[in-house]
Design an enzyme around this catalytic site. Structure first.
Site, PDB file in Angstrom:
ATOM      1  N   SER A 127       0.677  -1.056  -0.164  1.00  0.00           N
ATOM      2  CA  SER A 127       0.219  -0.147   0.157  1.00  0.00           C
ATOM      3  C   SER A 127       0.840   1.263   0.139  1.00  0.00           C
ATOM      4  CB  SER A 127      -1.045  -0.089   1.267  1.00  0.00           C
ATOM      5  OG  SER A 127      -1.570   1.267   1.208  1.00  0.00           O
TER       6      SER A 127
ATOM      7  N   TYR B 179      -2.311  -0.703   9.809  1.00  0.00           N
ATOM      8  CA  TYR B 179      -2.396  -1.317   8.479  1.00  0.00           C
ATOM      9  C   TYR B 179      -1.090  -0.945   7.762  1.00  0.00           C
ATOM     10  CZ  TYR B 179      -4.174  -1.723   3.787  1.00  0.00           C
ATOM     11  OH  TYR B 179      -4.203  -1.945   2.266  1.00  0.00           O
TER      12      TYR B 179
END
Length: 250
Positions: free
Chosen positions: A146, A159
């Site tokens: 990400s 995350y």
């Protein structure tokens, strides 16, 4: 040494995890359009996976729905067994299954962190390990990182930590597969208009994030699928990399 053309199978076979929606579904459709037979993985929503299989078949492609908990090594091995049995082998593995919960580090419930870690990092490791055992010569392993790993946005700490682990895994595995003619890379999307990203965000937050890239929009699943198709096929000299696909946000 064999060339890539010497090791191609017809049709090539891709296994896409997290494929019942969002980026995973877009990747299935793009790879199928490129002529690959595709195994459509689901964890809990078999109906959506079967619908996608039907879409691929209606367009003249070959597809199969397969279920597994990506963090369970026994289920993942059985999934690969089924793909090999039904489609003849595995050439490309795209691991897009993921989980995201946002919170400031100081406030995060550690049970939430454990759930993200199990899916995002352990799941990636389990799938990548099986892929390393099964993918045929000339193949590709594509994980999902990400852009928030380097953007360092507040509330994304847990995350981003799980995705930073994916970055490290990809670089190491690419080197461990020396001599196999298998590429290992990660795609790192920026803000993308998927249910995972949009869920729970006020419109003003979505609008602010959409304005940040020079292209002044959110990514679409099809944008990310373009990068997946590139790494799955022509990108034979891209290896051990994290490819940022975010419209130039950073």
């Amino acid at each position: 040494m064999s060339t890539t053309s010497d090791t191609q199978h017809d049709p090539r076979v891709a296994l896409v995890t997290g494929a019942s929606g969002g980026i995973g579904a877009a990747s299935v459709e793009r790879l199928a359009a490129d002529g690959l037979a595709v195994a459509v993985h689901y964890a809990g929503n078999r109906d959506r996976a079967e619908q996608l299989v039907g879409t691929v078949r209606d367009r003249g492609g070959t597809a199969l729905a397969v279920g597994a908990d990506v963090a369970d090594e026994t289920e993942v091995a059985a999934m690969f067994d089924e793909v090999e049995r039904e489609l003849g082998g595995v050439d490309v593995v795209v691991h897009s299954a993921g989980s995201m919960r946002l919170s400031r580090v100081v406030d995060l419930d550690l049970d939430e962190f454990d759930r993200m870690h199990r899916t995002n990092l352990r799941g990636t490791f389990v799938v990548a390990r099986e892929a390393a055992r099964r993918v045929r010569r000339g193949g590709a392993v594509i994980a999902f990182s990400s852009s928030v790993v380097k953007l360092a946005l507040p509330t994304y700490g847990a995350y981003a930590a799980t995705k930073g682990g994916v970055d490290a895994l990809v670089m190491v595995l690419a080197r461990e597969l020396r001599g196999r003619d298998i590429t290992v890379n990660a795609v790192a999307p920026g803000p993308t208009a998927t249910p995972l990203f949009l869920e729970g965000k006020p419109q003003e937050v979505v609008d602010r994030l959409a304005a940040q890239p020079p292209l002044e929009r959110l990514g679409e699943p099809a944008d990310i699928a373009e990068a997946v198709a590139f790494l799955a096929g022509p990108a034979r000299w891209v290896n051990g990399q994290v490819l940022y696909v975010n419209g130039g946000i950073a």
